[in-house]
Design a protein around this motif. Structure first.
Motif, PDB file in Angstrom:
ATOM      1  N   VAL A  80       0.837  -1.177  -0.059  1.00 41.29           N
ATOM      2  CA  VAL A  80      -0.187  -0.005  -0.014  1.00 41.29           C
ATOM      3  C   VAL A  80       0.843   1.100   0.156  1.00 41.29           C
ATOM      4  O   VAL A  80       2.167   1.228   0.075  1.00 41.29           O
ATOM      5  N   SER A  81       0.227   2.677  -0.372  1.00 42.49           N
ATOM      6  CA  SER A  81       1.001   3.515  -0.043  1.00 42.49           C
ATOM      7  C   SER A  81       1.648   3.627   1.386  1.00 42.49           C
ATOM      8  O   SER A  81       1.198   3.358   2.288  1.00 42.49           O
ATOM      9  N   ALA A  82       2.968   4.327   1.413  1.00 42.73           N
ATOM     10  CA  ALA A  82       3.703   4.354   2.687  1.00 42.73           C
ATOM     11  C   ALA A  82       2.880   5.391   3.521  1.00 42.73           C
ATOM     12  O   ALA A  82       3.337   5.479   4.740  1.00 42.73           O
ATOM     13  N   LYS A  83       2.038   6.397   3.025  1.00 41.76           N
ATOM     14  CA  LYS A  83       1.188   7.196   3.696  1.00 41.76           C
ATOM     15  C   LYS A  83       0.051   6.497   4.563  1.00 41.76           C
ATOM     16  O   LYS A  83      -0.604   7.268   5.116  1.00 41.76           O
ATOM     17  N   THR A  84      -0.171   5.424   4.319  1.00 40.31           N
ATOM     18  CA  THR A  84      -0.978   4.591   4.971  1.00 40.31           C
ATOM     19  C   THR A  84      -1.054   4.446   6.454  1.00 40.31           C
ATOM     20  O   THR A  84       0.186   4.231   7.042  1.00 40.31           O
ATOM     21  N   PRO A  85      -1.876   4.660   7.348  1.00 42.30           N
ATOM     22  CA  PRO A  85      -1.671   4.855   8.859  1.00 42.30           C
ATOM     23  C   PRO A  85      -1.125   3.384   9.223  1.00 42.30           C
ATOM     24  O   PRO A  85      -1.856   2.304   8.775  1.00 42.30           O
ATOM     25  N   PRO A  86      -0.137   3.323  10.055  1.00 37.41           N
ATOM     26  CA  PRO A  86       0.206   2.186  10.532  1.00 37.41           C
ATOM     27  C   PRO A  86      -0.595   0.988  11.171  1.00 37.41           C
ATOM     28  O   PRO A  86      -0.655  -0.309  10.696  1.00 37.41           O
ATOM     29  N   GLU A  87      -1.555   1.683  11.848  1.00 39.61           N
ATOM     30  CA  GLU A  87      -2.740   0.715  12.246  1.00 39.61           C
ATOM     31  C   GLU A  87      -3.487  -0.006  11.017  1.00 39.61           C
ATOM     32  O   GLU A  87      -3.916  -1.313  11.201  1.00 39.61           O
ATOM     33  N   ALA A  88      -3.668   0.604  10.050  1.00 41.17           N
ATOM     34  CA  ALA A  88      -4.310   0.200   8.952  1.00 41.17           C
ATOM     35  C   ALA A  88      -3.530  -1.015   8.194  1.00 41.17           C
ATOM     36  O   ALA A  88      -4.095  -1.868   7.845  1.00 41.17           O
ATOM     37  N   VAL A  89      -2.219  -0.520   8.055  1.00 43.77           N
ATOM     38  CA  VAL A  89      -1.125  -1.678   7.547  1.00 43.77           C
ATOM     39  C   VAL A  89      -1.358  -2.904   8.239  1.00 43.77           C
ATOM     40  O   VAL A  89      -1.557  -4.090   7.770  1.00 43.77           O
ATOM     41  N   ALA A  90      -1.288  -2.593   9.740  1.00 45.32           N
ATOM     42  CA  ALA A  90      -1.269  -3.901  10.601  1.00 45.32           C
ATOM     43  C   ALA A  90      -2.752  -4.760  10.523  1.00 45.32           C
ATOM     44  O   ALA A  90      -2.629  -5.902  10.563  1.00 45.32           O
ATOM     45  N   ARG A  91      -3.840  -4.080  10.417  1.00 47.04           N
ATOM     46  CA  ARG A  91      -4.947  -4.759  10.142  1.00 47.04           C
ATOM     47  C   ARG A  91      -5.140  -5.290   8.815  1.00 47.04           C
ATOM     48  O   ARG A  91      -5.451  -6.543   8.799  1.00 47.04           O
ATOM     49  N   LEU A  92      -4.618  -4.875   7.819  1.00 53.22           N
ATOM     50  CA  LEU A  92      -4.625  -5.346   6.636  1.00 53.22           C
ATOM     51  C   LEU A  92      -3.632  -6.700   6.627  1.00 53.22           C
ATOM     52  O   LEU A  92      -4.094  -7.901   6.009  1.00 53.22           O
TER      53      LEU A  92
END
Length: 323
Positions: free
Chosen positions: A256-268
């Motif tokens: 995903v984009s590096a601007k994505t919030p870390p919590e969103a990346v973790a959930r994904l």
């Protein structure tokens, strides 16, 4: 290549169980989009579709796959960066994502800094194949002929600077041979040229080669992995065939984009890793020769960093000039 992912994969086994038992779903959105920088039918496309179908079924949220082939996947990558960075827009990638810095002089993005890894999906070996009617006996014979007549033998690839090009160039370097590169537009065309006998060999993704081998349309000389493949039990590995140190796999992952919030990346990550551990997904990907290698984002980032450096070294040695 994937040793760095072992710890991440093991750690995510627990994540998978947690997600399956009701961990937080992917970030709320009205729609999820998976961009694929290649045409329909290949592993990056089919893997994205399998994952999208699961997300849609789990959360009753539309999840679609958009194919945008061209420029080694760069067009799709740019679309992901241009989208709202909320975790709802993902990029399905192959090693071509990591070859880009070695091939393109004016990339509009930084391959390592502008994207956040979600997870590695899996990987599959490469296979060295020749036309069915080729008189080349085995891998050692191919190397012997190439050394006897430098520059006479030809190999096809899916395009200059793509992962199949780099796979063959690394083989050339490890074997100490000179062969002529004939680039085409995509894996399908590169394979067609081998079937037709218009080139001498290619280094192909396992998923693209296995059915042609089984149908007798091409012959497999060697598998570029560490072990034999069940569908080709008599086909040796490249090192067993006299080219020590050569190994190649085609890996697949999501960014995903590096601007994505870390919590969103973790959930994904939790969501997709759980999906990858579902038996039907493992079966479907296994049928394509892909071994599941779900990872932590950190482990996938380590792999990407390693791959970018490796491809730059291959490009320098092969004198592959950036466009």
């Amino acid at each position: 290549m994937l040793l760095a992912l072992a710890m991440g994969t093991a750690a995510n086994a627990g994540m998978a169980a947690s997600a399956q038992e009701g961990a937080a779903p992917v970030p709320e959105a009205s729609r999820y989009t998976f961009f694929v920088g290649f045409g329909p039918g290949g592993v990056p496309d089919l893997a994205a579709r399998l994952i999208a179908e699961k997300i849609q079924a789990r959360h009753q949220i539309p999840a679609v796959v958009v194919n945008k082939p061209g420029v080694g996947g760069m067009l799709a990558a740019q679309d992901v960066l241009d989208a709202t960075p909320d975790g709802s827009t993902l990029l399905s990638v192959t090693p071509a994502h990591a070859t880009a810095p070695a091939v393109y002089r004016n990339l509009r993005y930084d391959t390592l800094k502008d994207f956040a890894p979600v997870t590695l999906i899996g990987d599959g070996p490469a296979v060295v194949i020749v036309p069915a009617a080729s008189t080349v006996v085995d891998m050692a014979d191919l190397v012997r002929r190439a050394k006897a007549e430098p520059g006479r033998l030809t190999y096809s690839s899916a395009g200059v600077g793509g992962s199949t090009h780099f796979a063959a160039e690394l083989l050339r370097q490890k074997a100490g041979i000179e062969v002529l590169h004939v680039p085409y537009k995509g894996v399908a065309q590169a394979m067609t040229e081998v079937v037709a006998g218009r080139v001498d060999f290619t280094v192909a993704p396992y998923v693209a080669a296995v059915k042609l081998v089984q149908a007798g349309k091409v012959r497999a000389l060697a598998v570029a992995g560490k072990q034999h493949m069940p569908e080709m039990p008599d086909v040796p590995t490249v090192p067993e065939s006299g080219v020590p140190g050569y190994e190649w796999s085609f890996w697949y992952g999501l960014l995903v984009s590096a601007k994505t919030p870390p919590e969103a990346v973790a959930r994904l990550n939790r969501e997709v890793v759980a999906i990858l551990h579902e038996p039907d997904i493992q079966t479907r990907l296994g049928e394509m020769g892909v071994a599941i290698a779900a990872s932590s984002p950190e482990a996938f980032q380590a792999l990407l960093t390693e791959e970018v450096a490796k491809f730059k070294a291959i490009a320098t040695a092969a004198n592959i000039q950036p466009n």
